[in-house]
Design a protein around this motif. Structure first.
Motif, PDB file in Angstrom:
ATOM      1  N   GLU A  89       0.791  -1.283  -0.011  1.00  0.00           N
ATOM      2  CA  GLU A  89      -0.128   0.101   0.023  1.00  0.00           C
ATOM      3  C   GLU A  89       0.976   1.330   0.020  1.00  0.00           C
ATOM      4  OE1 GLU A  89      -3.353   0.317   0.228  1.00  0.00           O
ATOM      5  OE2 GLU A  89      -3.873  -1.798   0.108  1.00  0.00           O
ATOM      6  N   PRO A  90       0.923   2.169  -1.149  1.00  0.00           N
ATOM      7  CA  PRO A  90       1.535   3.363  -1.182  1.00  0.00           C
ATOM      8  C   PRO A  90       1.022   4.408   0.076  1.00  0.00           C
ATOM      9  CG  PRO A  90       0.041   3.377  -3.055  1.00  0.00           C
ATOM     10  CD  PRO A  90      -0.183   1.990  -2.320  1.00  0.00           C
ATOM     11  N   THR A  91       2.045   4.823   0.653  1.00  0.00           N
ATOM     12  CA  THR A  91       1.591   6.005   1.775  1.00  0.00           C
ATOM     13  C   THR A  91       2.037   7.331   1.275  1.00  0.00           C
ATOM     14  OG1 THR A  91       3.773   5.761   2.752  1.00  0.00           O
ATOM     15  CG2 THR A  91       1.973   4.068   3.517  1.00  0.00           C
ATOM     16  N   PHE A  92       1.732   8.188   1.797  1.00  0.00           N
ATOM     17  CA  PHE A  92       2.176   9.661   1.486  1.00  0.00           C
ATOM     18  C   PHE A  92       3.699   9.869   2.056  1.00  0.00           C
ATOM     19  CE2 PHE A  92       2.539  14.308   2.907  1.00  0.00           C
ATOM     20  CZ  PHE A  92       2.248  14.563   1.185  1.00  0.00           C
ATOM     21  N   GLU A  93       3.938   9.229   3.062  1.00  0.00           N
ATOM     22  CA  GLU A  93       5.352   9.233   3.518  1.00  0.00           C
ATOM     23  C   GLU A  93       6.238   8.650   2.519  1.00  0.00           C
ATOM     24  OE1 GLU A  93       2.906   8.025   5.340  1.00  0.00           O
ATOM     25  OE2 GLU A  93       2.802   9.870   6.682  1.00  0.00           O
ATOM     26  N   THR A  94       5.661   7.549   1.770  1.00  0.00           N
ATOM     27  CA  THR A  94       6.746   7.129   0.646  1.00  0.00           C
ATOM     28  C   THR A  94       6.916   7.980  -0.422  1.00  0.00           C
ATOM     29  OG1 THR A  94       6.009   4.828   1.144  1.00  0.00           O
ATOM     30  CG2 THR A  94       6.786   5.163  -1.013  1.00  0.00           C
ATOM     31  N   LEU A  95       5.694   8.375  -0.719  1.00  0.00           N
ATOM     32  CA  LEU A  95       5.640   9.842  -1.968  1.00  0.00           C
ATOM     33  C   LEU A  95       6.698  10.722  -1.432  1.00  0.00           C
ATOM     34  CD1 LEU A  95       4.693  11.070  -4.452  1.00  0.00           C
ATOM     35  CD2 LEU A  95       2.768  12.025  -3.022  1.00  0.00           C
TER      36      LEU A  95
ATOM     37  N   THR B 257       1.249  20.396   0.418  1.00  0.00           N
ATOM     38  CA  THR B 257      -0.147  20.563   0.146  1.00  0.00           C
ATOM     39  C   THR B 257      -0.397  20.282  -1.240  1.00  0.00           C
ATOM     40  OG1 THR B 257      -0.294  22.680   1.758  1.00  0.00           O
ATOM     41  CG2 THR B 257      -2.014  22.152   0.230  1.00  0.00           C
ATOM     42  N   LEU B 258       0.473  20.607  -2.035  1.00  0.00           N
ATOM     43  CA  LEU B 258       0.196  20.119  -3.404  1.00  0.00           C
ATOM     44  C   LEU B 258       0.268  18.793  -3.543  1.00  0.00           C
ATOM     45  CD1 LEU B 258      -0.219  20.558  -6.375  1.00  0.00           C
ATOM     46  CD2 LEU B 258       2.271  21.149  -6.551  1.00  0.00           C
ATOM     47  N   CYS B 259       1.484  17.968  -3.047  1.00  0.00           N
ATOM     48  CA  CYS B 259       1.946  16.673  -2.920  1.00  0.00           C
ATOM     49  C   CYS B 259       0.495  16.134  -2.617  1.00  0.00           C
ATOM     50  CB  CYS B 259       3.092  16.394  -2.199  1.00  0.00           C
ATOM     51  SG  CYS B 259       4.346  17.124  -3.301  1.00  0.00           S
ATOM     52  N   ARG B 260       0.086  16.305  -1.250  1.00  0.00           N
ATOM     53  CA  ARG B 260      -1.089  15.613  -0.586  1.00  0.00           C
ATOM     54  C   ARG B 260      -2.335  15.454  -1.386  1.00  0.00           C
ATOM     55  NH1 ARG B 260      -1.190  13.506   4.054  1.00  0.00           N
ATOM     56  NH2 ARG B 260       0.533  14.737   4.950  1.00  0.00           N
ATOM     57  N   SER B 261      -2.693  16.614  -2.171  1.00  0.00           N
ATOM     58  CA  SER B 261      -3.798  16.892  -3.047  1.00  0.00           C
ATOM     59  C   SER B 261      -3.483  16.039  -4.136  1.00  0.00           C
ATOM     60  CB  SER B 261      -4.021  18.223  -3.278  1.00  0.00           C
ATOM     61  OG  SER B 261      -3.139  18.735  -4.269  1.00  0.00           O
ATOM     62  N   LEU B 262      -2.403  15.836  -4.763  1.00  0.00           N
ATOM     63  CA  LEU B 262      -2.374  14.823  -5.819  1.00  0.00           C
ATOM     64  C   LEU B 262      -2.391  13.412  -5.523  1.00  0.00           C
ATOM     65  CD1 LEU B 262       0.744  16.812  -7.775  1.00  0.00           C
ATOM     66  CD2 LEU B 262      -1.575  16.652  -8.531  1.00  0.00           C
ATOM     67  N   PHE B 263      -1.985  13.200  -4.267  1.00  0.00           N
ATOM     68  CA  PHE B 263      -1.713  11.937  -3.544  1.00  0.00           C
ATOM     69  C   PHE B 263      -3.140  11.437  -3.461  1.00  0.00           C
ATOM     70  CE2 PHE B 263      -1.386   8.735  -0.289  1.00  0.00           C
ATOM     71  CZ  PHE B 263      -0.554   7.804  -0.991  1.00  0.00           C
TER      72      PHE B 263
ATOM     73  N   ARG C 160      -6.098  12.745  -5.050  1.00  0.00           N
ATOM     74  CA  ARG C 160      -6.817  12.674  -6.437  1.00  0.00           C
ATOM     75  C   ARG C 160      -6.316  11.527  -7.084  1.00  0.00           C
ATOM     76  NH1 ARG C 160      -4.619  16.849 -10.529  1.00  0.00           N
ATOM     77  NH2 ARG C 160      -5.035  18.391  -8.915  1.00  0.00           N
ATOM     78  N   HIS C 161      -4.825  11.067  -7.093  1.00  0.00           N
ATOM     79  CA  HIS C 161      -4.541   9.675  -7.590  1.00  0.00           C
ATOM     80  C   HIS C 161      -4.978   8.748  -6.847  1.00  0.00           C
ATOM     81  CE1 HIS C 161      -3.406  11.949 -11.345  1.00  0.00           C
ATOM     82  NE2 HIS C 161      -2.760  12.749 -10.575  1.00  0.00           N
ATOM     83  N   GLN C 162      -5.707   8.775  -5.909  1.00  0.00           N
ATOM     84  CA  GLN C 162      -6.001   7.588  -4.905  1.00  0.00           C
ATOM     85  C   GLN C 162      -4.741   6.761  -4.489  1.00  0.00           C
ATOM     86  OE1 GLN C 162      -8.756   5.710  -7.330  1.00  0.00           O
ATOM     87  NE2 GLN C 162     -10.473   7.123  -6.687  1.00  0.00           N
ATOM     88  N   GLY C 163      -3.589   7.426  -4.131  1.00  0.00           N
ATOM     89  CA  GLY C 163      -2.489   6.727  -3.562  1.00  0.00           C
ATOM     90  C   GLY C 163      -1.267   6.363  -4.828  1.00  0.00           C
ATOM     91  N   ASN C 164      -1.997   6.366  -6.020  1.00  0.00           N
ATOM     92  CA  ASN C 164      -0.877   5.904  -7.249  1.00  0.00           C
ATOM     93  C   ASN C 164       0.126   6.950  -7.227  1.00  0.00           C
ATOM     94  OD1 ASN C 164       0.199   5.276  -9.773  1.00  0.00           O
ATOM     95  ND2 ASN C 164      -1.563   4.582 -10.276  1.00  0.00           N
ATOM     96  N   ILE C 165       1.357   6.473  -6.712  1.00  0.00           N
ATOM     97  CA  ILE C 165       2.527   7.327  -6.856  1.00  0.00           C
ATOM     98  C   ILE C 165       2.891   7.661  -8.178  1.00  0.00           C
ATOM     99  CG2 ILE C 165       4.841   7.517  -6.060  1.00  0.00           C
ATOM    100  CD1 ILE C 165       4.204   6.201  -3.363  1.00  0.00           C
ATOM    101  N   ARG C 166       2.871   6.553  -9.055  1.00  0.00           N
ATOM    102  CA  ARG C 166       3.384   6.896 -10.353  1.00  0.00           C
ATOM    103  C   ARG C 166       2.631   8.086 -11.033  1.00  0.00           C
ATOM    104  NH1 ARG C 166       2.185   3.012 -15.401  1.00  0.00           N
ATOM    105  NH2 ARG C 166       3.753   3.704 -16.768  1.00  0.00           N
TER     106      ARG C 166
END
Length: 156
Positions: free
Chosen positions: A94-100, A120-126, A128-134
């Motif tokens: 499971e990808p996490t925001f910390e991994t991103l 803030t931008l990174c969290r909103s993108l994370f 929006r993309h439902q944790g899909n880091i790619r």
């Protein structure tokens, strides 16, 4: 793959790339050679076909691969974004925001000219993309390209 090889397995590894729907001819040639060698000597070293990006294969390729593994008495190990029909899940990540954040920090550590994106931008993108880091990284890349293009245009 390295772990399996250290345990004595012979691994036929293949990585699929975006929109690649078939396994290469080289994969099948190598697979057939390994299966023949395994069957001829009843090798003590088991054979595993390892496919990265399995979900991209067409249904026909998935069926062919599974039949080939069954007939050749070899294992099948796949990586996929979604569970595969009738294959057990050995590990789910499971990808996490910390991994991103770690990945972004690593990417920007050698880029002193670029300012990393704010949290803030990174969290909103994370989200929006439902944790899909790619997908987050693709989105960030597009945004940085747009900023770079604006700088070039304003310099003209």
């Amino acid at each position: 793959m390295q772990f399996l090889e250290k345990q004595g397995y012979i691994v036929n590894h293949f990585t699929l790339h975006d929109r690649q729907r078939t396994l290469s001819r080289e994969f099948w040639v190598h697979q057939n050679v390994l299966v023949a060698q395994y069957q001829e000597r009843a090798s003590e070293k088991p054979l595993i076909a390892a496919i990265d990006g399995y979900e991209q294969l067409s249904l026909a390729q998935k069926i062919r691969l599974r039949l080939s593994c069954r007939k050749g008495k070899c294992g099948l190990l796949i990586t996929t974004h979604n569970p595969a029909w009738r294959l057990p899940v050995l590990l789910r990540t499971e990808p996490t925001f910390e991994t991103l954040q770690y990945i972004i920090g690593h990417l920007f550590q050698d880029q002193p000219d670029l300012e990393p994106p704010d949290e803030t931008l990174c969290r909103s993108l994370f989200e929006r993309h439902q944790g899909n880091i790619r997908d987050v990284l693709f989105d960030l890349y597009d945004q940085y390209e747009e900023i770079a293009n604006r700088k070039v245009q304003s310099a003209k």
